[in-house]
Design a protein around this motif. Structure first.
Motif, PDB file in Angstrom:
ATOM      1  N   SER A   9       0.822  -1.217   0.000  1.00 23.43           N
ATOM      2  CA  SER A   9       0.000   0.000   0.000  1.00 23.43           C
ATOM      3  C   SER A   9       0.859   1.271   0.000  1.00 23.43           C
ATOM      4  O   SER A   9       1.622   1.518   0.928  1.00 23.43           O
ATOM      5  N   PRO A  10       0.709   2.103  -1.022  1.00 22.65           N
ATOM      6  CA  PRO A  10       1.480   3.349  -1.041  1.00 22.65           C
ATOM      7  C   PRO A  10       1.027   4.335   0.032  1.00 22.65           C
ATOM      8  O   PRO A  10       1.827   5.123   0.538  1.00 22.65           O
ATOM      9  N   TYR A  11      -0.260   4.291   0.372  1.00 23.13           N
ATOM     10  CA  TYR A  11      -0.766   5.197   1.414  1.00 23.13           C
ATOM     11  C   TYR A  11      -0.151   4.798   2.760  1.00 23.13           C
ATOM     12  O   TYR A  11       0.205   5.650   3.570  1.00 23.13           O
ATOM     13  N   PRO A  33      -5.971  -6.184   3.433  1.00 26.58           N
ATOM     14  CA  PRO A  33      -7.420  -5.948   3.512  1.00 26.58           C
ATOM     15  C   PRO A  33      -8.224  -6.754   2.506  1.00 26.58           C
ATOM     16  O   PRO A  33      -9.439  -6.850   2.617  1.00 26.58           O
ATOM     17  N   TRP A  34      -7.528  -7.351   1.517  1.00 27.56           N
ATOM     18  CA  TRP A  34      -8.241  -8.154   0.507  1.00 27.56           C
ATOM     19  C   TRP A  34      -8.364  -9.617   0.932  1.00 27.56           C
ATOM     20  O   TRP A  34      -9.075 -10.384   0.271  1.00 27.56           O
ATOM     21  N   GLY A  47     -12.630  -0.488   5.509  1.00 34.67           N
ATOM     22  CA  GLY A  47     -11.878  -1.689   5.147  1.00 34.67           C
ATOM     23  C   GLY A  47     -10.567  -1.404   4.452  1.00 34.67           C
ATOM     24  O   GLY A  47     -10.084  -2.227   3.669  1.00 34.67           O
ATOM     25  N   LYS A  48      -9.978  -0.240   4.721  1.00 37.65           N
ATOM     26  CA  LYS A  48      -8.741   0.140   4.028  1.00 37.65           C
ATOM     27  C   LYS A  48      -7.592   0.362   4.993  1.00 37.65           C
ATOM     28  O   LYS A  48      -7.804   0.789   6.132  1.00 37.65           O
ATOM     29  N   VAL A  49      -6.391   0.080   4.488  1.00 35.76           N
ATOM     30  CA  VAL A  49      -5.181   0.439   5.224  1.00 35.76           C
ATOM     31  C   VAL A  49      -4.576   1.671   4.564  1.00 35.76           C
ATOM     32  O   VAL A  49      -4.785   1.877   3.363  1.00 35.76           O
ATOM     33  N   PRO A  50      -3.847   2.484   5.342  1.00 40.19           N
ATOM     34  CA  PRO A  50      -3.412   2.280   6.718  1.00 40.19           C
ATOM     35  C   PRO A  50      -4.463   2.712   7.748  1.00 40.19           C
ATOM     36  O   PRO A  50      -5.314   3.554   7.467  1.00 40.19           O
ATOM     37  N   ASP A  62      -7.929   8.477   7.212  1.00 37.43           N
ATOM     38  CA  ASP A  62      -7.078   7.724   6.346  1.00 37.43           C
ATOM     39  C   ASP A  62      -5.645   8.272   6.439  1.00 37.43           C
ATOM     40  O   ASP A  62      -5.330   8.968   7.407  1.00 37.43           O
ATOM     41  N   SER A  63      -4.818   8.000   5.412  1.00 36.97           N
ATOM     42  CA  SER A  63      -3.400   8.359   5.536  1.00 36.97           C
ATOM     43  C   SER A  63      -3.194   9.858   5.746  1.00 36.97           C
ATOM     44  O   SER A  63      -2.282  10.268   6.450  1.00 36.97           O
ATOM     45  N   ARG A  64      -4.060  10.682   5.153  1.00 42.45           N
ATOM     46  CA  ARG A  64      -3.841  12.139   5.310  1.00 42.45           C
ATOM     47  C   ARG A  64      -4.066  12.578   6.749  1.00 42.45           C
ATOM     48  O   ARG A  64      -3.365  13.442   7.267  1.00 42.45           O
ATOM     49  N   ASP A  98      -1.708  11.956  -3.923  1.00 41.16           N
ATOM     50  CA  ASP A  98      -2.668  10.913  -3.521  1.00 41.16           C
ATOM     51  C   ASP A  98      -3.697  10.682  -4.631  1.00 41.16           C
ATOM     52  O   ASP A  98      -4.181   9.559  -4.813  1.00 41.16           O
ATOM     53  N   VAL A 105      -4.391   3.068  -8.506  1.00 46.89           N
ATOM     54  CA  VAL A 105      -4.981   1.898  -7.832  1.00 46.89           C
ATOM     55  C   VAL A 105      -6.246   1.477  -8.582  1.00 46.89           C
ATOM     56  O   VAL A 105      -6.462   0.285  -8.843  1.00 46.89           O
TER      57      VAL A 105
HETATM   58  C1  GSF Z   1      -6.781   5.180   0.617  1.00 44.94           C
HETATM   59  C2  GSF Z   1      -6.380   3.857   1.279  1.00 44.94           C
HETATM   60  C3  GSF Z   1      -6.519   2.676   0.314  1.00 44.94           C
HETATM   61  O1  GSF Z   1      -7.106   2.777  -0.752  1.00 44.94           O
HETATM   62  C4  GSF Z   1      -5.779   6.667   2.388  1.00 44.94           C
HETATM   63  O2  GSF Z   1      -5.441   6.001   3.385  1.00 44.94           O
HETATM   64  O3  GSF Z   1      -5.156   7.695   2.068  1.00 44.94           O
HETATM   65  N1  GSF Z   1      -7.526   7.456   0.932  1.00 44.94           N
HETATM   66  C5  GSF Z   1      -7.024   6.287   1.619  1.00 44.94           C
HETATM   67  N2  GSF Z   1      -5.942   1.531   0.719  1.00 44.94           N
HETATM   68  C6  GSF Z   1      -6.060   0.326  -0.073  1.00 44.94           C
HETATM   69  C7  GSF Z   1      -4.755  -0.390  -0.163  1.00 44.94           C
HETATM   70  S1  GSF Z   1      -3.796   0.350  -1.332  1.00 44.94           S
HETATM   71  O4  GSF Z   1      -4.247   0.220  -2.591  1.00 44.94           O
HETATM   72  O5  GSF Z   1      -3.002   1.268  -0.801  1.00 44.94           O
HETATM   73  C8  GSF Z   1      -7.009  -0.637   0.622  1.00 44.94           C
HETATM   74  O6  GSF Z   1      -6.872  -0.851   1.809  1.00 44.94           O
HETATM   75  N3  GSF Z   1      -7.926  -1.205  -0.135  1.00 44.94           N
HETATM   76  C9  GSF Z   1      -8.870  -2.182   0.344  1.00 44.94           C
HETATM   77  C10 GSF Z   1     -10.254  -1.929  -0.192  1.00 44.94           C
HETATM   78  O7  GSF Z   1     -11.152  -2.701   0.161  1.00 44.94           O
HETATM   79  O8  GSF Z   1     -10.452  -0.935  -0.933  1.00 44.94           O
END
Ligand code: GSF
Length: 202
Positions: A9-11, A33-34, A47-50, A62-64, A98, A105
């Motif tokens: 994950s780049p974020y 998360p997948w 459901g997203k990291v980080p 989220d990351s910001r 971002d 992504v």
């Molecule tokens: C995006 C996080 C994200 O898309 C942030 O933290 O800045 N705006 C958010 N994370 C993805 C992993 S990746 O592609 O970095 C993620 O966790 N996706 C799982 C999903 O179900 O979308």
């Protein structure tokens, strides 16, 4: 504190670099998360990291939001100007970088669908965003050493993470050839342990 992250994950990489630059101790907890066993939705309904889990068990995303919080945790190695136009400039760089990640992504995930399901138009639309944003980032960096002001900042971190992700997922996008000034800054960033130690891994 704990950072829930994946190594792709780049974020999440942005948050890890900020933690390293600010010299903040934390536990890195890897979670994809997948995967079916992921615990991420229990911490972040999106459901997203980080996700950053603080010592009182509260969560940040989220990351910001995470990086803005981390910059305020200690006064050392400020990555965002405290206020004013300079702060907004850095945050605009972050939004742009971002935004490239969001498009990259989206295009990457679309390309993973079966050929009959995927839309070439959708992928092309995302790639146009990436090309236009690279153009703007290169123009705005110009001959400056750093993206914003006279010092290394979150703007450089956001840009570097984005370029690293393009290398990782879209090696056919020849940003080094089209925008040599971005390549010059990227090489500078990769000399920092915070960047070198967090290169995305499949
Ligand atoms: C995006 C996080 C994200 O898309 C942030 O933290 O800045 N705006 C958010 N994370 C993805 C992993 S990746 O592609 O970095 C993620 O966790 N996706 C799982 C999903 O179900 O979308």
């Amino acid at each position: 504190m704990k950072l829930i992250a994946s190594l792709t994950s780049p974020y999440a990489r942005k948050a890890r670099i900020v933690l390293a630059e600010k010299k903040i101790d934390y536990d890195l907890v890897l979670d994809n998360p997948w995967s079916g066993e992921t615990g991420v939705p229990n911490l972040n309904p999106l459901g997203k990291v980080p996700v950053l889990v603080l010592d009182d068990e509260s969560t940040l995303f989220d990351s910001r939001v995470i990086v803005e919080y981390l910059d305020g945790v200690t006064p050392n190695n400020r990555l965002l100007p405290a206020s004013g136009r300079g702060r907004i400039r850095v945050k605009r760089w972050e939004a742009l970088a971002d935004g490239v990640l969001d498009a990259a992504v989206a295009a990457f995930l679309e390309a993973k669908r079966s050929k009959v399901e995927q839309s070439a138009t959708w992928i092309a639309r995302q790639r146009e965003k990436i090309e236009r944003a690279l153009e703007m980032m290169s123009e705005e960096l110009g001959e400056q050493v750093w993206c914003s002001g006279n010092a290394f900042s979150l703007a450089d971190i956001a840009l570097g993470v984005t370029l690293g992700y393009l290398d990782f997922r879209f090696p056919d996008i020849a940003w080094r050839e089209t925008h040599p000034n971005l390549a010059r800054l990227y090489d500078e960033l990769m000399a920092r342990p915070s960047f070198a130690e967090t290169v995305p891994q499949a």
